[in-house]
Design a protein around this motif. Structure first.
Motif, PDB file in Angstrom:
ATOM      1  N   VAL A 133       1.055  -1.223   0.103  1.00 40.72           N
ATOM      2  CA  VAL A 133      -0.196  -0.184   0.034  1.00 40.72           C
ATOM      3  C   VAL A 133       0.786   1.405  -0.146  1.00 40.72           C
ATOM      4  N   TYR A 134       0.566   2.263  -0.879  1.00 42.30           N
ATOM      5  CA  TYR A 134       1.330   3.378  -1.034  1.00 42.30           C
ATOM      6  C   TYR A 134       0.396   4.820  -0.699  1.00 42.30           C
ATOM      7  N   ASN A 135       0.942   5.833  -0.336  1.00 38.92           N
ATOM      8  CA  ASN A 135       0.197   7.134  -0.645  1.00 38.92           C
ATOM      9  C   ASN A 135      -0.023   7.484  -2.089  1.00 38.92           C
ATOM     10  N   TYR A 136      -0.874   8.466  -2.592  1.00 42.77           N
ATOM     11  CA  TYR A 136      -1.112   8.578  -3.904  1.00 42.77           C
ATOM     12  C   TYR A 136       0.001   9.379  -4.663  1.00 42.77           C
ATOM     13  N   THR A 137       0.811   9.931  -3.634  1.00 46.15           N
ATOM     14  CA  THR A 137       1.979  10.630  -4.219  1.00 46.15           C
ATOM     15  C   THR A 137       3.266   9.857  -4.419  1.00 46.15           C
TER      16      THR A 137
END
Length: 292
Positions: free
Chosen positions: A76-80
């Motif tokens: 999982v990653y942040n959108y940036t």
């Protein structure tokens, strides 16, 4: 004395060489054995959170946990933060002899990032097996041609989100747009609709288990699911011709799909018979073809 020492040295050397020969190189009796074919590796599902990350919505982390529970890997990653995993995916693809699938999913701005991720891979000639976007923004980019399947799940009435990305001009993959406007769920809470995450996980698992590109013509489909109906994520459509006396309900029964899907996708009146020979599009799960 020198002859004896030489004999001992050669004996030890021969034992060392035999002892370090790769296991399975020779079959009993001295014949060569075939090398075992390694099993394909199930790749990572790249999951992108919306703006605000986990504090704004925990649903993408919940979805990733369900993907892992299904036996797949999910990061999982942040959108940036889409560029680093994109570079990692390219490196992994180039290093693998057996290409594991590349699957991407994102919510809101994370959906936009999923498309950026795929575009970066396209520049390196790396395919993406599946992208699922959940209510991306209205400024999301076009879906690049290296994507084999694209599924957008959105609500056209949402001001935040509400995006319905278009395919790039050279796109040839399977493409489905699913509008959940009848569910009356705000943008932030769309990934939490009952049954949606489980359906998405099953779609991801089906593609991960059979990542080969789908053959045959790609017909894009778009449909709004009526409220109260189960969420169904078809990949695309197949063309059929109505026979004399056919109705939307009879065509639906023939192909095992809900009658609302035939009327919604083809914009036909559910109460009127279909003209003989009328061209229709029937929604289809392409993993069903791969399993046959």
């Amino acid at each position: 004395m020198r002859s004896a020492l030489r004999f001992v040295f050669l004996l030890i050397a021969s034992l060392f060489i035999v002892g370090t020969a790769p296991a399975g190189l020779f079959a009993p009796g001295g014949s060569e054995a075939r090398a075992e074919t390694p099993a394909p590796v199930i790749g990572t599902v790249y999951v992108f959170r919306p703006m605000g990350g986990r504090l704004a919505s925990p649903e993408m982390d919940n979805l990733a946990a369900k993907i892992r529970a299904r036996g797949l890997e999910a990061d999982v990653y942040n959108y940036t933060n889409w560029l680093r995993p994109a570079k990692d995916a390219i490196a992994r693809y180039r290093a693998e002899e057996w290409k594991s699938p590349i699957i991407v999913i994102g919510h809101s701005a994370g959906g936009d990032s999923a498309i950026r991720f795929a575009l970066w891979l396209k520049r390196s000639g790396v395919p993406v097996n599946l992208i699922v976007t959940l209510d991306p923004t209205r400024i999301a980019g076009k879906v690049p041609a290296n994507v084999e399947r694209f599924v957008n799940i959105y609500s056209s009435v949402n001001t935040l989100g509400g995006g319905d990305p278009e395919p790039a001009r050279d796109y040839r993959g399977h493409f489905a747009s699913i509008d959940l406007k009848e569910f009356s769920v705000m943008h932030r809470y769309l990934p939490g609709i009952a049954g949606l995450q489980e359906t998405v996980v099953e779609k991801i698992a089906a593609v991960a288990e059979r990542p080969a590109a789908v053959d045959g013509p790609a017909i894009q489909i778009a449909y709004a699911i009526p409220r109260g109906e189960a969420i169904v994520l078809w990949d695309g459509g197949v063309p059929v011709a109505a026979a004399a006396g056919d109705t939307p309900a009879s065509v639906a029964a023939q192909f095992g799909v809900p009658a609302w899907a035939i009327t919604e996708i083809n914009e036909v009146d559910p109460a009127r018979p279909l003209p003989a020979g009328k061209r229709l599009t029937v929604p289809h799960h392409f993993e069903a073809d791969a399993s046959q």
